[in-house]
Design a protein around this motif. Sequence first.
Motif, short mmCIF file in Angstrom:
data_model
loop_
_atom_site.label_atom_id
_atom_site.label_comp_id
_atom_site.label_asym_id
_atom_site.label_seq_id
_atom_site.Cartn_x
_atom_site.Cartn_y
_atom_site.Cartn_z
N GLY A 202 10.63 -5.68 0.61
CA GLY A 202 12.03 -5.38 0.88
C GLY A 202 12.06 -4.35 2.00
N ALA A 203 13.22 -3.74 2.22
CA ALA A 203 13.32 -2.73 3.28
C ALA A 203 12.32 -1.60 3.06
CB ALA A 203 14.74 -2.19 3.35
N VAL A 204 12.15 -1.21 1.80
CA VAL A 204 11.25 -0.09 1.50
C VAL A 204 9.80 -0.45 1.85
CG1 VAL A 204 10.38 1.44 -0.32
CG2 VAL A 204 12.81 0.82 -0.27
N GLY A 205 9.36 -1.62 1.41
CA GLY A 205 8.00 -2.07 1.70
C GLY A 205 7.77 -2.29 3.19
N ASP A 224 3.67 -10.11 -1.54
CA ASP A 224 4.99 -10.41 -2.10
C ASP A 224 4.96 -11.79 -2.74
OD1 ASP A 224 7.94 -10.98 -2.38
OD2 ASP A 224 8.12 -9.12 -1.25
N ILE A 225 5.77 -11.98 -3.78
CA ILE A 225 5.85 -13.29 -4.42
C ILE A 225 6.84 -14.20 -3.70
CG2 ILE A 225 5.11 -12.65 -6.76
CD1 ILE A 225 8.04 -12.13 -7.44
N ASN A 226 7.53 -13.66 -2.70
CA ASN A 226 8.46 -14.44 -1.89
C ASN A 226 7.89 -14.58 -0.48
OD1 ASN A 226 10.56 -15.43 -0.35
ND2 ASN A 226 12.10 -13.97 -1.09
N ALA A 227 7.33 -15.76 -0.20
CA ALA A 227 6.63 -15.98 1.08
C ALA A 227 7.57 -15.91 2.28
CB ALA A 227 5.91 -17.33 1.05
N GLU A 268 3.18 0.85 -3.84
CA GLU A 268 3.98 -0.05 -4.67
C GLU A 268 5.44 0.16 -4.32
OE1 GLU A 268 6.04 -1.85 -8.17
OE2 GLU A 268 6.39 -0.01 -7.07
N CYS A 269 6.08 -0.85 -3.76
CA CYS A 269 7.46 -0.72 -3.30
C CYS A 269 8.38 -1.72 -4.01
CB CYS A 269 7.52 -0.93 -1.79
SG CYS A 269 6.47 0.19 -0.86
N VAL A 270 8.18 -1.87 -5.31
CA VAL A 270 8.99 -2.79 -6.10
C VAL A 270 9.69 -2.07 -7.26
CG1 VAL A 270 9.00 -4.90 -7.48
CG2 VAL A 270 7.49 -4.73 -5.50
N GLY A 294 8.41 2.43 -5.68
CA GLY A 294 9.47 1.71 -6.40
C GLY A 294 10.01 2.54 -7.56
N TRP A 295 11.27 2.39 -7.82
CA TRP A 295 11.95 3.23 -8.80
C TRP A 295 12.16 2.50 -10.13
CZ3 TRP A 295 13.57 8.21 -9.07
CH2 TRP A 295 14.49 8.53 -10.08
N THR A 296 11.74 3.12 -11.21
CA THR A 296 12.15 2.65 -12.54
C THR A 296 12.00 3.80 -13.51
OG1 THR A 296 11.86 1.01 -14.29
CG2 THR A 296 9.87 1.73 -13.15
N1 APR Z 1 4.80 -8.78 -6.78
C1 APR Z 1 5.03 -8.69 -5.45
N2 APR Z 1 6.27 -8.56 -4.92
C2 APR Z 1 7.31 -8.54 -5.76
C3 APR Z 1 7.16 -8.62 -7.16
C4 APR Z 1 5.82 -8.74 -7.67
N3 APR Z 1 5.58 -8.81 -8.97
N4 APR Z 1 8.38 -8.55 -7.72
C5 APR Z 1 9.27 -8.45 -6.72
N5 APR Z 1 8.63 -8.44 -5.53
C6 APR Z 1 9.22 -8.34 -4.18
C7 APR Z 1 10.51 -9.12 -3.99
O1 APR Z 1 10.24 -10.49 -3.71
C8 APR Z 1 11.14 -8.38 -2.81
O2 APR Z 1 10.76 -8.94 -1.57
O3 APR Z 1 9.59 -7.00 -3.95
C9 APR Z 1 10.59 -6.97 -2.92
C10 APR Z 1 11.64 -5.92 -3.30
O4 APR Z 1 12.53 -5.79 -2.25
P1 APR Z 1 14.08 -5.44 -2.41
O5 APR Z 1 14.59 -6.09 -3.63
O6 APR Z 1 14.74 -5.74 -1.09
O7 APR Z 1 14.06 -3.86 -2.72
P2 APR Z 1 14.08 -2.54 -1.78
O8 APR Z 1 15.48 -2.20 -1.44
O9 APR Z 1 13.07 -2.66 -0.71
O10 APR Z 1 13.60 -1.46 -2.85
C11 APR Z 1 12.32 -1.54 -3.44
O11 APR Z 1 12.01 0.83 -3.75
O12 APR Z 1 13.34 2.76 -3.56
C12 APR Z 1 12.87 1.75 -4.38
O13 APR Z 1 14.68 1.57 -5.92
C13 APR Z 1 13.98 0.90 -4.93
O14 APR Z 1 12.57 0.17 -6.66
C14 APR Z 1 13.17 -0.23 -5.46
C15 APR Z 1 12.09 -0.41 -4.41
#
Ligand code: APR
Length: 374
Positions: A202-205, A224-227, A268-270, A294-296
Amino acid sequence: ATAGKVIKCKAAVAWESNKPLTIEEIEVEPPQANQVRVKIVATGVCRTDLFYLYETENKDLFPMVLGHEGAGIVESVGPGVTEFQPGDKVVPLIVSQCRECRFCKSPRTNQCEKAWDVVPHNVSTAPTSKLNCRGKKLLQFMGISTFSQYSVVNQIALAKIDPAAPLEKVCLLGCGICTGFGAAVNNAQVEPDSTCAVFGLGAVGLAAIMGCKYAGAKRIIAVDINADKFEKATEFGATDFVNPKDHDKPISKVLSEMTNGGVDFSLECVGDVKLMRSALESCVPAWGVSVIVGWTDKEDFCARPTDLISGRTWKGSIFGGFKGKDGVAEMVQAYMNKKIKLDEFITHNMPLDHINEAIELLKQGKSIRTVLSV
Ligand code: APR
Ligand code: ZN
């Protein structure tokens, strides 16, 4: 002039969890001591907004105005505010910087001791919110609430930025881009010629990938699981791609084999506890550094003690380790000087009224960032 008066304006209100936001006319009170009223011009939609809208059952959070990745212009200031004047361009902060507490004075952290009073990580308490709708106080998400045409923010949670900065771009520095970029540069402290792995594109990654490249990494493996995300990752500097869905064995094993024993740095950015463990195990045991971005706050994570005893470091990162005011101003400058990308993160633009569409796009993985004009 609107100073000193209640402002009526539009905002996207979350009345309860798991429901679309509704566009409402709200009333925004004038700023009190140490507060600044900001006309929000642009805002991104971030995964953390979705987390609090969909993944928490906490009824105390509603009604709330979400949004924490915005930029705007100072409309008026309350008593005691000297740093800001009407007309200043600003970015509200999810990590405040009072400059006076022991955390702010230390180079070892970007936390501010006063943060939790004014920028709570869930919402502001009702009595301090300056937003009202139909006779009800609206909670201010992280003390900010950028899904509103006006908001009132404590002066310690506001960064003054270059008057020439385009607000519809630099709004992204309020969260996602600083978070990912700084996690690589400041927290992981990625080294030249190193090998990195970034989980989640995502934007964070993607910002983390940009940070790894900026720091001189030789190889950056994007996971990423989304190619569909891989093409974008190339633009930011990824050199390899791994889709966990293409493999039967654990992803840490795949990465370890690709890199002769593990990566030097992983991020880890998920926000998935299992993936946090995978990211840790993907690092080379002797010196690997794994950063949780990533936040949880819903689940515990686990790992084998030997994973760390062997020499790995596991750490967390909030707002990319940037001190709020200094970091945002610095990153705005880096963008103005073309040292970092921002435009490339923006896949969609739309007005605030279309916010539910923007939320759907992010939820379905179809957008990186939508910037809403507020
Ligand atoms: N393995 C790999 N990639 C994954 C998995 C997984 N198991 N699960 C989800 N993803 C991928 C998604 O396909 C997506 O491309 O992680 C990405 C997450 O991106 P976004 O939903 O756009 O999130 P983003 O806004 O980048 O934030 C990511 O950072 O700051 C934190 O709170 C935010 O936890 C969130 C994380
Ligand atoms: Zn965010």
